[in-house]
Enzyme design. Sequence first.
Site, short mmCIF file in Angstrom:
data_model
loop_
_atom_site.label_atom_id
_atom_site.label_comp_id
_atom_site.label_asym_id
_atom_site.label_seq_id
_atom_site.Cartn_x
_atom_site.Cartn_y
_atom_site.Cartn_z
N TYR A 39 47.80 43.28 67.82
CA TYR A 39 46.22 43.10 67.82
C TYR A 39 46.00 44.06 69.17
O TYR A 39 46.82 44.22 69.92
CB TYR A 39 45.78 41.78 67.64
CG TYR A 39 46.06 41.03 69.37
CD1 TYR A 39 45.14 41.27 70.29
CD2 TYR A 39 47.33 40.45 69.34
CE1 TYR A 39 45.46 40.61 71.69
CE2 TYR A 39 47.50 39.70 70.50
CZ TYR A 39 46.71 39.85 71.62
OH TYR A 39 46.99 39.38 72.85
N PHE A 49 40.87 45.18 76.49
CA PHE A 49 41.19 44.18 77.47
C PHE A 49 42.33 43.62 77.34
O PHE A 49 42.96 42.85 78.04
CB PHE A 49 40.15 43.11 77.52
CG PHE A 49 39.60 42.72 76.12
CD1 PHE A 49 40.48 41.30 75.93
CD2 PHE A 49 38.75 42.86 75.23
CE1 PHE A 49 40.33 40.68 74.47
CE2 PHE A 49 38.70 42.20 74.05
CZ PHE A 49 39.40 40.91 73.81
N ASP A 50 42.98 43.63 75.84
CA ASP A 50 44.09 43.13 75.60
C ASP A 50 44.88 43.83 74.63
O ASP A 50 44.15 44.23 73.57
CB ASP A 50 43.73 41.71 75.33
CG ASP A 50 45.23 40.69 75.05
OD1 ASP A 50 44.89 39.84 74.33
OD2 ASP A 50 46.24 41.03 75.48
N ILE A 69 41.45 31.44 69.66
CA ILE A 69 40.15 31.19 69.77
C ILE A 69 39.54 31.36 68.32
O ILE A 69 40.48 31.75 67.38
CB ILE A 69 39.35 32.53 70.44
CG1 ILE A 69 39.82 33.87 69.82
CG2 ILE A 69 39.32 32.68 72.03
CD1 ILE A 69 39.17 34.98 70.45
N TYR A 95 34.97 33.53 73.51
CA TYR A 95 34.87 32.85 74.91
C TYR A 95 33.74 32.39 75.29
O TYR A 95 33.44 31.92 76.45
CB TYR A 95 35.65 33.66 75.91
CG TYR A 95 37.22 33.69 75.50
CD1 TYR A 95 37.80 34.79 75.11
CD2 TYR A 95 38.06 32.83 76.16
CE1 TYR A 95 38.94 34.90 74.83
CE2 TYR A 95 39.20 32.88 75.68
CZ TYR A 95 39.90 33.87 75.18
OH TYR A 95 41.34 33.92 74.75
N PHE A 112 38.52 43.06 67.60
CA PHE A 112 39.95 43.03 67.34
C PHE A 112 40.33 43.87 66.29
O PHE A 112 39.98 43.76 65.30
CB PHE A 112 40.44 41.50 67.19
CG PHE A 112 40.54 40.86 68.53
CD1 PHE A 112 39.41 39.69 68.48
CD2 PHE A 112 41.58 40.99 69.52
CE1 PHE A 112 39.19 38.87 69.58
CE2 PHE A 112 41.34 39.96 70.62
CZ PHE A 112 40.07 39.08 70.88
#
Lengths: 439, 635
Positions: A39, A49-50, A69, A95, A112
Amino acid sequence: MPEGNKIDLSGDGGVLKEILKEGTGTETPHSGCTVSLHYTGRLVDGTEFDSSLSRNEPFEFSLGKGNVIKAFDMGVATMKLGERCFLTCAPNYAYGAAGSPPAIPPDATLIFELEMLGWKGEDLSPNQDGSIDRTILEASDKKRTPSDGAFVKAHISGSFEGRVFEDRDVEFDYGEGKAIGIIDGVEIALEKMNVGETSRIKIQAKYAFGAKGNEEFKIPPNATVEYTVKLVDCGKGLEEWKLSDEERLAEAKVYKEKGTNYFKKENWALAIKMYTKCKNILPTTVHTNEEVKKIKVATHSNIALCHQKSNDHFEAKQECNEVLALDKNNVKALYRRGQCNLTINELEDALEDFQKVIQLEPGNKAAANQVIICKQKLKESKNKEKKLYANMFTKLAANDKETEPPRETDVLSKCGEWSEEDAKREAELTLERDNIIMI
Amino acid sequence: MQEQEMEVEVGDPAKASNLLRLIKQLLLEKAYDGVRMLFQSAQESEKNTRLLPHIAMDLYHDVCLENISDEVNSQEPELFDCSDELLKLLAKYAPLHELMLELMERLEESSSINVFGAYLRALQVVLQRQGRDKPQAVEWSLNSIFTHLKDLPLPEYLSEGYDEAQARLIEQNEQVEDLLAHYITVGLFREPLRDEILQQDVRTPSQIFRDCGVNRRNIFTCFFIQLLGRPLALLEMNHAKEDLTRSYVQQVTESLTQDANQFLGDPFYLLNLVEQRARWLRKLDASRGVYEMSCQNVFLIEEKLPLHAVAMYYHSLFVGNQLPTNAPKVYAPLFLFETIVYLAEVLLRQQEPPLQYCGLRLVEHHLSTLQHSVPTSSLQLDVHKRFCEALCKIVGYSPQVALRQLGIHVLRQFVLAFDDHGKYLILKNLMGTLQHGGLMGYLGGMYKDLVDKALGQSGPMPEVYSGKLFREMLLLCVCVLPHDVKSDLLLHSDRLCHALNILRYFAARDKNDVTGFWQALPEIEKELLDPLGTALNFSMAHYKAYKERVEKGQSASDDELMQRQLNMLAVNISNSGMAGGDAESKLPDIGRQEKLDVLASSITSLETLQSLYLRAREIIEQSARLRRVANPSDA
């Protein structure tokens, strides 16, 4: 890409899925599966961010357990093998208003990009060797699971090569399922099931019917079987915090009923176990809540009766004591304790108990009969004591007639005075000492 | 598969024997440079290297084993150094497993950092030769290292607990310094191995799932995390936040954590296994081949990866701020919180205060970062109960003042992290199970504060702060006189003082009866206030009379009572499980003056309690009158 190509997974526009590449087959991962995927997470402005790619490792997690989440759980559950997609997640499915500082700002919508690599069932076997494989068919949001000794209520359906060989409701104490024919693999799996959950469990031979198989179910040796199990309910922990006093009372009543059922089947051990659970789970308001007190009295009383049936009269007496501590004029408890005392030969105590019953219920014929029995036994006991004492005194009297042995001669009579020679030696010693002084 | 050997041409055995004799002769002559020349000079090295396989173990036994010792190091340091170099050299050529076994034994028996370091350097070479083959042997080797570390002598206060001043000076202790030197040496040992593993032991694209079996990478991962546990964890009770410089402890911890991060990839991976380890203990079953070490997931085996060490790993990640920037950012906050509570509970149950301290800090960190209330449903997990019990034990009975103070802070934050219903359940259940009067009083005060806050807010009053649930809390948990008129008021004075303050507060604050206080008051008066008044009168009269008799020297008949009370206090401390053996014995007999002092203190406590009692009664009566004036029809 037009909005029309996005699938609304949440129903409120909170989680939107856009397929980039179709996956293969028709299957999607079930809750509880271990999923492996890549992902990349980005903000709506494109800021990454990730990403699992930055770690050079696919990301693995347990689906549907709340480990990730909400949007992630929802989205991944719809993916097929090899599928690639975008997942747009509103803040309340990610979040939220607080975000996840510093990378994810407050009220952030997240996007995502996912690629499904595969999934597998959850391995519940002690050795993690795949011998007990669980797939959750119907998840539950409860977190309660059976603990050791807890009462379990479930529905199980076992099949072998597509043929159903058993399908029934079961009730048992966790750890004792074997007594009602539950195979070990099912019981091991139940420990990790939440109340309300339904799971499919594939069980290899060593946790199923083993090398012998099962003739009744026509299961051959070393066969892998499959069970569908629904955990309907399980007993709450004896110190479960979630319980209010009303809930404790309700749960206690359930155990009391179970105890009574075992009592009727003359299964004294399990009856005692259930009644004991009942009394342990009752709220501590026994002194202010009459209903609680009533149930507690009844429970102790029933336990006492079970012990009597098992010929454990001392234990039964202890339970009667507990009843009388709560209700000192409880006739039933007094009578039963009297019976116990009589059986263990505590005759005085037994008599006292039965006499008190008569005081409380003058017309109690059973107690009156017991009084007669006690008195008779006491009389017999006293007669035996008299005979014993009489024999003792007779023996003692006989001993008194024996002649005393003669006294020993006074040892001083054998002592002699110093001889003349001794006196002379003493004088010489004195003389020598005088000479020294002179010098 | 055959062991990996250096690919060298094997020389003549006879020449090898001659070489061994030459080396020994040169060492005898203290010609250490000559020995080095044999393997470093261009003319000699190639020839002699080919001979080493023949004589490596003989060289080890005849030279290295004999000379790598503290005695040689102190008397002939050059000989020690030369032997050390020879050991490292021969490690490239010696029979792999034979030397490995020797090194394991020597490492465990090492008498100093110098000896330990010498053998560790050789082991490094051996493990590099080993490669990915036979991870079990790698594991045994690493176990030998860890065994040596955990057996190093340490000051007793590390296990008993130490204060802030001691914490600041901890690295100056000679034994601690030696321990850290060992850890730093291990760091040098693992560095090239780490780099090699990261390059070679990589998941292939066809591997969809992580291999959790016994392999080199996993074994080293467990090793890194294991090192974060005892004894290193005992040094963690420092106040790093207040220091600007990085201590050696921090450096070692950070280094280990970073290595573990790299090997795991996802540092949160182990969190996924915590519930499985902490909630459902693995049941061994010999009949089915389920043994301690038989699990095919090494991260589930306690012996390989102690749970307290896992907790220390996450302590380092979160409290020590070692979370890598590329850590996954998809985990649910509630999942992280619940898992951390499991780990913190493990630390709180350890005997050593430093580990308990880390448990407190770990939870404190997460509580400070929680953005949403923890739902009541989370309390279905038994871990919260166990955590609170362990925490209250520390708060009530820890001999460490700092721990008690931090503990009470964490307890408060923990309760406040839940939604209203969760707060209520935790407080009610704790007060229903605790025996520590002061702590029970504190918790009652927390509930009072929560109700006060709710009273100040607009909107409907939460059900847990009013009506039936409020009544239950007050009657069952707060306003309790354990043995009615016969209660030992001194024993329960803390709790009773808090109860009276709470009553006084509600009487003054809730004149409109929003909480239902006034409806509960009649029963509170019956269950607490009336018998308490009677008990106070009896107790005061008794103690004053006793004091008078002591003053007159007529107290013999009462001394037994006092002794019993003192012994009761000792038993209470002992029963907490925190006190040492001294508490088992009776307290000593006390003299007349001491008796008077004890009695004076007792009377003072009773007077304080009586004062609070009278004040509470006064406020209740005043407020009741005001209520009657305001609502004459209700009267």
